[in-house]
Design a protein around this motif. Structure first.
Motif, PDB file in Angstrom:
ATOM      1  N   UNK A  97      10.020  22.934   6.686  1.00 21.22           N
ATOM      2  CA  UNK A  97      10.896  22.583   8.170  1.00 21.22           C
ATOM      3  C   UNK A  97       9.676  22.016   9.321  1.00 21.22           C
ATOM      4  N   UNK A  98       8.385  21.575   8.964  1.00 23.78           N
ATOM      5  CA  UNK A  98       7.537  20.834   9.726  1.00 23.78           C
ATOM      6  C   UNK A  98       7.569  19.685   9.661  1.00 23.78           C
ATOM      7  N   UNK A  99       8.414  19.102  10.576  1.00 20.72           N
ATOM      8  CA  UNK A  99       8.905  17.577  10.486  1.00 20.72           C
ATOM      9  C   UNK A  99       7.933  16.647  10.919  1.00 20.72           C
ATOM     10  N   UNK A 100       7.012  17.062  12.014  1.00 17.56           N
ATOM     11  CA  UNK A 100       6.162  16.163  12.310  1.00 17.56           C
ATOM     12  C   UNK A 100       5.045  15.898  11.482  1.00 17.56           C
ATOM     13  N   UNK A 101       4.498  17.124  11.042  1.00 15.47           N
ATOM     14  CA  UNK A 101       3.498  17.221   9.597  1.00 15.47           C
ATOM     15  C   UNK A 101       4.133  16.135   8.635  1.00 15.47           C
ATOM     16  N   UNK A 102       5.237  16.678   8.032  1.00 16.82           N
ATOM     17  CA  UNK A 102       5.821  15.753   6.786  1.00 16.82           C
ATOM     18  C   UNK A 102       5.926  14.534   7.230  1.00 16.82           C
ATOM     19  N   UNK A 103       6.138  14.176   8.109  1.00 22.71           N
ATOM     20  CA  UNK A 103       6.428  12.562   8.559  1.00 22.71           C
ATOM     21  C   UNK A 103       4.884  11.968   8.645  1.00 22.71           C
ATOM     22  N   UNK A 104       3.895  12.607   9.230  1.00 21.41           N
ATOM     23  CA  UNK A 104       2.547  11.949   9.182  1.00 21.41           C
ATOM     24  C   UNK A 104       2.095  12.032   7.873  1.00 21.41           C
ATOM     25  N   UNK A 105       2.358  12.912   6.950  1.00 19.93           N
ATOM     26  CA  UNK A 105       1.894  12.920   5.566  1.00 19.93           C
ATOM     27  C   UNK A 105       2.515  11.800   4.682  1.00 19.93           C
ATOM     28  N   UNK A 106       3.968  11.660   5.137  1.00 20.55           N
ATOM     29  CA  UNK A 106       4.623  10.493   4.222  1.00 20.55           C
ATOM     30  C   UNK A 106       4.058   9.199   4.648  1.00 20.55           C
ATOM     31  N   UNK A 107       4.028   9.218   5.915  1.00 24.11           N
ATOM     32  CA  UNK A 107       3.234   7.825   6.513  1.00 24.11           C
ATOM     33  C   UNK A 107       1.919   7.472   5.806  1.00 24.11           C
ATOM     34  N   UNK A 108       1.116   8.526   5.602  1.00 24.60           N
ATOM     35  CA  UNK A 108      -0.393   8.434   5.148  1.00 24.60           C
ATOM     36  C   UNK A 108      -0.189   8.064   3.425  1.00 24.60           C
ATOM     37  N   UNK A 109       0.797   8.634   2.861  1.00 26.14           N
ATOM     38  CA  UNK A 109       1.080   8.376   1.791  1.00 26.14           C
ATOM     39  C   UNK A 109       1.400   7.009   1.238  1.00 26.14           C
ATOM     40  N   UNK A 110       2.315   6.420   2.052  1.00 27.45           N
ATOM     41  CA  UNK A 110       2.761   5.050   2.237  1.00 27.45           C
ATOM     42  C   UNK A 110       1.546   4.080   2.204  1.00 27.45           C
ATOM     43  N   UNK A 111       0.586   4.557   3.470  1.00 21.59           N
ATOM     44  CA  UNK A 111      -0.574   3.743   3.627  1.00 21.59           C
ATOM     45  C   UNK A 111      -1.212   3.607   2.347  1.00 21.59           C
ATOM     46  N   UNK A 112      -1.604   4.850   1.811  1.00 19.79           N
ATOM     47  CA  UNK A 112      -2.473   4.901   0.463  1.00 19.79           C
ATOM     48  C   UNK A 112      -1.783   3.945  -0.685  1.00 19.79           C
ATOM     49  N   UNK A 113      -0.354   4.218  -0.651  1.00 15.35           N
ATOM     50  CA  UNK A 113       0.220   3.460  -1.688  1.00 15.35           C
ATOM     51  C   UNK A 113      -0.213   1.822  -1.399  1.00 15.35           C
ATOM     52  N   UNK A 114      -0.077   1.163  -0.176  1.00 17.23           N
ATOM     53  CA  UNK A 114      -0.200  -0.068   0.181  1.00 17.23           C
ATOM     54  C   UNK A 114      -1.620  -0.522  -0.200  1.00 17.23           C
ATOM     55  N   UNK A 115      -2.418   0.408   0.166  1.00 19.62           N
ATOM     56  CA  UNK A 115      -3.817   0.104  -0.321  1.00 19.62           C
ATOM     57  C   UNK A 115      -3.896   0.014  -1.583  1.00 19.62           C
ATOM     58  N   UNK A 116      -3.483   0.881  -2.590  1.00 16.51           N
ATOM     59  CA  UNK A 116      -3.592   0.767  -3.994  1.00 16.51           C
ATOM     60  C   UNK A 116      -2.870  -0.645  -4.408  1.00 16.51           C
ATOM     61  N   UNK A 117      -1.615  -0.824  -3.838  1.00 15.77           N
ATOM     62  CA  UNK A 117      -1.181  -2.126  -4.254  1.00 15.77           C
ATOM     63  C   UNK A 117      -1.954  -3.443  -4.088  1.00 15.77           C
ATOM     64  N   UNK A 118      -2.597  -3.512  -2.866  1.00 17.60           N
ATOM     65  CA  UNK A 118      -3.548  -4.676  -2.508  1.00 17.60           C
ATOM     66  C   UNK A 118      -4.631  -4.661  -3.419  1.00 17.60           C
ATOM     67  N   UNK A 119      -5.268  -3.556  -3.836  1.00 16.60           N
ATOM     68  CA  UNK A 119      -6.099  -3.582  -4.856  1.00 16.60           C
ATOM     69  C   UNK A 119      -5.704  -4.030  -6.269  1.00 16.60           C
ATOM     70  N   UNK A 120      -4.741  -3.729  -6.661  1.00 14.67           N
ATOM     71  CA  UNK A 120      -4.062  -4.164  -7.727  1.00 14.67           C
ATOM     72  C   UNK A 120      -3.736  -5.868  -7.689  1.00 14.67           C
ATOM     73  N   UNK A 121      -3.364  -6.171  -6.725  1.00 15.01           N
ATOM     74  CA  UNK A 121      -3.452  -7.678  -6.338  1.00 15.01           C
ATOM     75  C   UNK A 121      -4.882  -8.392  -6.268  1.00 15.01           C
ATOM     76  N   UNK A 122      -5.725  -7.825  -5.829  1.00 17.94           N
ATOM     77  CA  UNK A 122      -6.974  -8.561  -6.061  1.00 17.94           C
ATOM     78  C   UNK A 122      -7.678  -8.404  -7.616  1.00 17.94           C
ATOM     79  N   UNK A 123      -7.364  -7.166  -7.987  1.00 20.24           N
ATOM     80  CA  UNK A 123      -7.690  -7.199  -9.521  1.00 20.24           C
ATOM     81  C   UNK A 123      -7.045  -8.218 -10.398  1.00 20.24           C
ATOM     82  N   UNK A 124      -5.397  -8.357 -10.000  1.00 14.91           N
ATOM     83  CA  UNK A 124      -4.925  -9.547 -10.902  1.00 14.91           C
ATOM     84  C   UNK A 124      -5.678 -10.969 -10.678  1.00 14.91           C
ATOM     85  N   UNK A 125      -5.968 -11.108  -9.385  1.00 16.72           N
ATOM     86  CA  UNK A 125      -6.656 -12.413  -9.117  1.00 16.72           C
ATOM     87  C   UNK A 125      -7.862 -12.504 -10.118  1.00 16.72           C
ATOM     88  N   UNK A 126      -8.540 -11.380  -9.951  1.00 17.28           N
ATOM     89  CA  UNK A 126      -9.848 -11.346 -10.646  1.00 17.28           C
ATOM     90  C   UNK A 126      -9.812 -11.575 -12.125  1.00 17.28           C
TER      91      UNK A 126
END
Length: 131
Positions: free
Chosen positions: A83-112
């Motif tokens: 029930x730590x809503x603020x911490x949970x939301x921040x961690x989830x947001x950082x998780x999504x950001x990390x996922x976005x970085x992973x997907x961008x790296x994947x796109x670069x790898x596909x281009x190469x």
């Protein structure tokens, strides 16, 4: 936000990590085949080596950010469970950001990877023209 929101990402991240592992295995197989080939010292192979090195590095970072996303998503669920809503939301947001970085790296790898295929097609085309 409740605990089910981060849980929605679990199957997507798992499948993404599986896809990244398959890319790594295929790349490793290509590199091993090039090394075992008697033609591994040709100009065509030498033109592909920098791209292979970049792809290895990119796949490593893709997997790293994917795993980080998965881990942060799990910790966000735990924080929401406690029930730590603020911490949970921040961690989830950082998780999504990390996922976005992973997907961008994947796109670069596909281009190469696509550029590497273009080098091979160019070599085939020039071989046919000279025949």
């Amino acid at each position: 936000m409740d605990i089910t929101t981060p849980a929605l990402l679990f199957p997507a991240i798992s499948l993404l990590l599986l896809a990244y592992t398959n890319r790594f295995l295929v790349l490793a197989q290509v590199i091993r085949q090039l090394h075992a080939s008697p033609q591994h010292d040709t100009p065509l192979v030498h033109r592909q080596i920098p791209g292979l090195r970049r792809r290895i590095s990119l796949i490593q970072y893709m997997q790293g950010f994917g795993v980080l996303s998965f881990l942060l998503c799990a910790v966000a669920m735990f924080a929401l469970f406690l029930e730590s809503q603020a911490i949970g939301k921040w961690l989830f947001g950082i998780s999504i950001l990390s996922l976005m970085i992973s997907l961008l790296l994947s796109l670069i790898e596909v281009i190469i990877s696509t550029n590497a295929l273009a080098v091979v097609v160019e070599d085939i085309d020039s071989s046919q023209r000279s025949s």
